[in-house]
Design a protein around this motif. Sequence first.
Motif, PDB file in Angstrom:
ATOM      1  N   ALA A 519      17.612   7.764  -1.030  1.00  0.00           N
ATOM      2  CA  ALA A 519      18.524   7.012  -1.883  1.00  0.00           C
ATOM      3  C   ALA A 519      19.080   7.957  -2.939  1.00  0.00           C
ATOM      4  CB  ALA A 519      17.816   5.829  -2.549  1.00  0.00           C
ATOM      5  N   LEU A 520      20.236   7.621  -3.469  1.00  0.00           N
ATOM      6  CA  LEU A 520      20.829   8.347  -4.589  1.00  0.00           C
ATOM      7  C   LEU A 520      20.535   7.574  -5.862  1.00  0.00           C
ATOM      8  CD1 LEU A 520      24.262   9.333  -3.015  1.00  0.00           C
ATOM      9  CD2 LEU A 520      22.501  10.929  -3.776  1.00  0.00           C
ATOM     10  N   VAL A 521      19.926   8.219  -6.825  1.00  0.00           N
ATOM     11  CA  VAL A 521      19.552   7.589  -8.092  1.00  0.00           C
ATOM     12  C   VAL A 521      20.372   8.260  -9.193  1.00  0.00           C
ATOM     13  CG1 VAL A 521      17.695   7.028  -9.680  1.00  0.00           C
ATOM     14  CG2 VAL A 521      17.235   7.152  -7.222  1.00  0.00           C
ATOM     15  N   VAL A 522      21.354   7.542  -9.726  1.00  0.00           N
ATOM     16  CA  VAL A 522      22.230   8.058 -10.780  1.00  0.00           C
ATOM     17  C   VAL A 522      21.682   7.580 -12.115  1.00  0.00           C
ATOM     18  CG1 VAL A 522      24.592   8.192 -11.643  1.00  0.00           C
ATOM     19  CG2 VAL A 522      24.166   7.972  -9.194  1.00  0.00           C
ATOM     20  N   SER A 523      21.404   8.512 -13.009  1.00  0.00           N
ATOM     21  CA  SER A 523      20.727   8.180 -14.268  1.00  0.00           C
ATOM     22  C   SER A 523      21.323   8.972 -15.414  1.00  0.00           C
ATOM     23  CB  SER A 523      19.226   8.464 -14.155  1.00  0.00           C
ATOM     24  OG  SER A 523      18.576   8.317 -15.406  1.00  0.00           O
ATOM     25  N   THR A 524      21.265   8.382 -16.590  1.00  0.00           N
ATOM     26  CA  THR A 524      21.582   9.110 -17.811  1.00  0.00           C
ATOM     27  C   THR A 524      20.330   9.826 -18.301  1.00  0.00           C
ATOM     28  OG1 THR A 524      21.136   7.095 -19.075  1.00  0.00           O
ATOM     29  CG2 THR A 524      23.422   7.541 -18.499  1.00  0.00           C
ATOM     30  N   PRO A 525      20.471  10.859 -19.117  1.00  0.00           N
ATOM     31  CA  PRO A 525      19.284  11.594 -19.588  1.00  0.00           C
ATOM     32  C   PRO A 525      18.306  10.687 -20.323  1.00  0.00           C
ATOM     33  CG  PRO A 525      21.273  12.854 -20.029  1.00  0.00           C
ATOM     34  CD  PRO A 525      21.722  11.499 -19.561  1.00  0.00           C
ATOM     35  N   GLY A 526      17.048  10.809 -19.977  1.00  0.00           N
ATOM     36  CA  GLY A 526      15.994  10.014 -20.588  1.00  0.00           C
ATOM     37  C   GLY A 526      15.684   8.729 -19.871  1.00  0.00           C
ATOM     38  N   ALA A 527      16.548   8.307 -18.947  1.00  0.00           N
ATOM     39  CA  ALA A 527      16.329   7.057 -18.217  1.00  0.00           C
ATOM     40  C   ALA A 527      15.963   7.296 -16.769  1.00  0.00           C
ATOM     41  CB  ALA A 527      17.581   6.182 -18.287  1.00  0.00           C
ATOM     42  N   GLU A 528      15.585   8.529 -16.412  1.00  0.00           N
ATOM     43  CA  GLU A 528      15.278   8.840 -15.022  1.00  0.00           C
ATOM     44  C   GLU A 528      14.006   8.122 -14.574  1.00  0.00           C
ATOM     45  OE1 GLU A 528      17.206  12.432 -16.988  1.00  0.00           O
ATOM     46  OE2 GLU A 528      15.493  11.125 -17.412  1.00  0.00           O
ATOM     47  N   PRO A 529      14.079   7.341 -13.514  1.00  0.00           N
ATOM     48  CA  PRO A 529      12.853   6.709 -13.008  1.00  0.00           C
ATOM     49  C   PRO A 529      11.997   7.712 -12.240  1.00  0.00           C
ATOM     50  CG  PRO A 529      14.720   6.110 -11.635  1.00  0.00           C
ATOM     51  CD  PRO A 529      15.276   6.927 -12.771  1.00  0.00           C
ATOM     52  N   VAL A 530      10.736   7.387 -12.088  1.00  0.00           N
ATOM     53  CA  VAL A 530       9.804   8.212 -11.331  1.00  0.00           C
ATOM     54  C   VAL A 530       9.880   7.798  -9.865  1.00  0.00           C
ATOM     55  CG1 VAL A 530       7.399   8.847 -11.016  1.00  0.00           C
ATOM     56  CG2 VAL A 530       8.303   8.503 -13.313  1.00  0.00           C
ATOM     57  N   ALA A 531      10.047   8.767  -8.992  1.00  0.00           N
ATOM     58  CA  ALA A 531      10.098   8.494  -7.551  1.00  0.00           C
ATOM     59  C   ALA A 531       8.717   8.670  -6.938  1.00  0.00           C
ATOM     60  CB  ALA A 531      11.098   9.428  -6.869  1.00  0.00           C
ATOM     61  N   GLU A 532       8.382   7.777  -6.036  1.00  0.00           N
ATOM     62  CA  GLU A 532       7.101   7.886  -5.333  1.00  0.00           C
ATOM     63  C   GLU A 532       7.088   9.164  -4.502  1.00  0.00           C
ATOM     64  OE1 GLU A 532       6.561   4.391  -3.039  1.00  0.00           O
ATOM     65  OE2 GLU A 532       6.595   3.025  -4.773  1.00  0.00           O
ATOM     66  N   GLY A 533       6.166  10.040  -4.806  1.00  0.00           N
ATOM     67  CA  GLY A 533       6.097  11.310  -4.114  1.00  0.00           C
ATOM     68  C   GLY A 533       7.047  12.359  -4.636  1.00  0.00           C
ATOM     69  N   GLY A 534       7.841  12.037  -5.675  1.00  0.00           N
ATOM     70  CA  GLY A 534       8.764  12.987  -6.261  1.00  0.00           C
ATOM     71  C   GLY A 534      10.120  12.982  -5.572  1.00  0.00           C
ATOM     72  N   TYR A 535      11.141  13.436  -6.282  1.00  0.00           N
ATOM     73  CA  TYR A 535      12.481  13.530  -5.709  1.00  0.00           C
ATOM     74  C   TYR A 535      12.565  14.749  -4.795  1.00  0.00           C
ATOM     75  CZ  TYR A 535      14.140  10.048  -9.052  1.00  0.00           C
ATOM     76  OH  TYR A 535      14.330   8.903  -9.773  1.00  0.00           O
TER      77      TYR A 535
END
Length: 715
Positions: A519-535
């Motif tokens: 999936a593509l996760v578009v985020s502003t700085p500081g709002a990055e979610p944690v991905a299971e197993g890492g991005y």
Amino acid sequence: MSSENEPGGGGAEEAPPEQLALIRESVRAAKTPRAKPRTWRGAALARELPVARVLVDKGVLHLDRYFDYAVPEELDAQAQPGVRVRVRFGAGRHRVREGRREGGGLIDGFLIERRAESDYTGPLAALAQVVSPEPVLSEELLGLTRAVADRYAGSLADVLQLAVPPRSARAEQRPSPAPLPPPKTPEPASWGRYEHGGAFLAALADGGSPRAVWNALPGPLWSEELARAVAATLASGRGALVVVPDGRAAARVDAALITLLGTGRHALLTADAGPEKRYAQWLAVRRGSVRAVVGTRAAMFAPVQDLGLVAVWDDGDDSHSEQHAPQPHARDVLLLRAALDKCAFLLGGFGCTVEAAQLMESGWARPLAAGREQVRRAAPLVRTVGDDDLARDEAARAARLPTLAWQTAREGLRHGPVLVQVPRRGYAPRMACAQCRAPARCRHCSGPLQGQDAGVLRCGWCGREESAWHCPDCGGFRLRAQVVGARRTAEELGRAFPAVPVRTSGREHVLDTVPGTPALVVSTPGAEPVAEGGYAAALLLDGWAMLVRPDLRAGEDALRRWIAAGALVRPQSEGGTVVVVAEPSLRPVQALVRWDPVGHAVRELAERAELGFPPVSRMAAVSGTPTALAEFLASVELPPDAQVLGPVPIAPTPPGRPRRPGGPPPGEHWDRALVRVPPGSGAALAAALKTAQAARMARGSGEAVRVRIDPADIG
């Protein structure tokens, strides 16, 4: 008298005069007159320590002192140091009755101490009410809040509003649970990846007070490592306090502590819990039922008993700076607590601030980091795209993503989610000249021009359309997007990758975690979610927009945000790649490539020392209207080694936009002066500014002047 006692059925007005006279005489003959509620007129005073010293909750500098009140005998048992009280404040000497001052409005306060007699020679008013017998203000908390008020040139009442949460009667009535015995000393586990990591935990468990600046390795283990530091401190029989930037980070540390120690050993203090639950948790800490606290910036004042460790995570985050007066920073408050309580101190993060580098350079704290080989194994591969690369890739430049970023995204989506960091939220991009990158501004109000859906330029301030723009600096006619918002970026990526889901995370909706599926996760700085197993990969777009901000901390802040996003990516050995769109020769970009935030901070510190900039010097920002600012600067008695920079005009607050700290109200034009002093004169500077501000308030000067000590943004 009622009709039951008067057979004739007449009211009190029909009673014989002799009977009314007897009633009046019986009232006069009473030995103890009935006390009037909140005034205690005629009531006897407490036999021992009849004077209460009270801090009234006024929050103005010229009233930043204690006031004496008489303690009625009925309130003697409840009126103990540390309780909340209500008093009448503002009555003059002319409002005295039976030797007791009366009148004035009711106001909240804290009872500081009981005394046998008062330094005040006039009549004293009585305590109106003891709001609650719960002592919420201890001597340690009072000393800390007074130190914070003095450091930031603020009032003690304002700091106490930040330190003591609002009262909840139902929470006070519930008993706190019994404290649990100290846990066993935890194993070092992942702390073994750091040089001296095991020795640090051992010192905490043995009752020592080590001080360290911790450069955490990339990955999700930082919360578990913080939990082990807390557990080691609890094993020594002492308390621990951890302050993190936001509720998401607090939830991760909370979950790690529950996994390691179980429930009942720590309290979670965040705004998300609600007033009653948060106050109940705070009371459990104050009563000694809980010895560990994890929370956001308000938890920096948590009354942990027998404090053994204070820790702050990611001290460069803006959330650590309090927005209410006197705007203390969590890092500085915890530094004061470490000095006052002589406890251990831990400052951790993926990045490294200049203040953290100063702590290490001065020898006050020791570095706690991993070796270079360990860093290389844990960090992702970082690749850069500069202006030369964009110039050779016209198609990618028009689409705002270079070919390398597209290829990295496609490859990463085969193995998992891809993070895309965008410097701003929203949709409409702000425009700049394609040649010299000068911001495109409105000819009418100088506001920023924004690109709309139909390709029309519109001013973000006045709303006027612009059809014939040209650059006043270089004469160019071509425009480029200065910073494209997260929603616009998500739409563009959705069209480019139609079969891939696109998720956004920003101010309106912040994701905590995302699945490990592509999936593509578009985020502003500081709002990055944690991905299971890492991005699998991360794209850091528009890096130059973060670097060219007119702020002293622009490079440091950009590197901190990039490293925080890169730390969520898988290691290089697992294919993790980070692409940053920024000029490779710039120092923050090079530090990201080498994954060396400490080296960058040390070099920044050396440059600021040469120029006399914070944190090597102490600095205050004083702002107000030109007339009020000139009057204030003329009245303040600055230290002999103080240097005044300015005044200079402050950018006005656009209508409808939030007011920045220290900025003017919408429609007003303010100036700002910076007052700088060398190390060792910071306390004298704060005292001088506080004295001048208190004198100005006492005179009733109409125009406001705002004073901020060590502001986070100084331009």
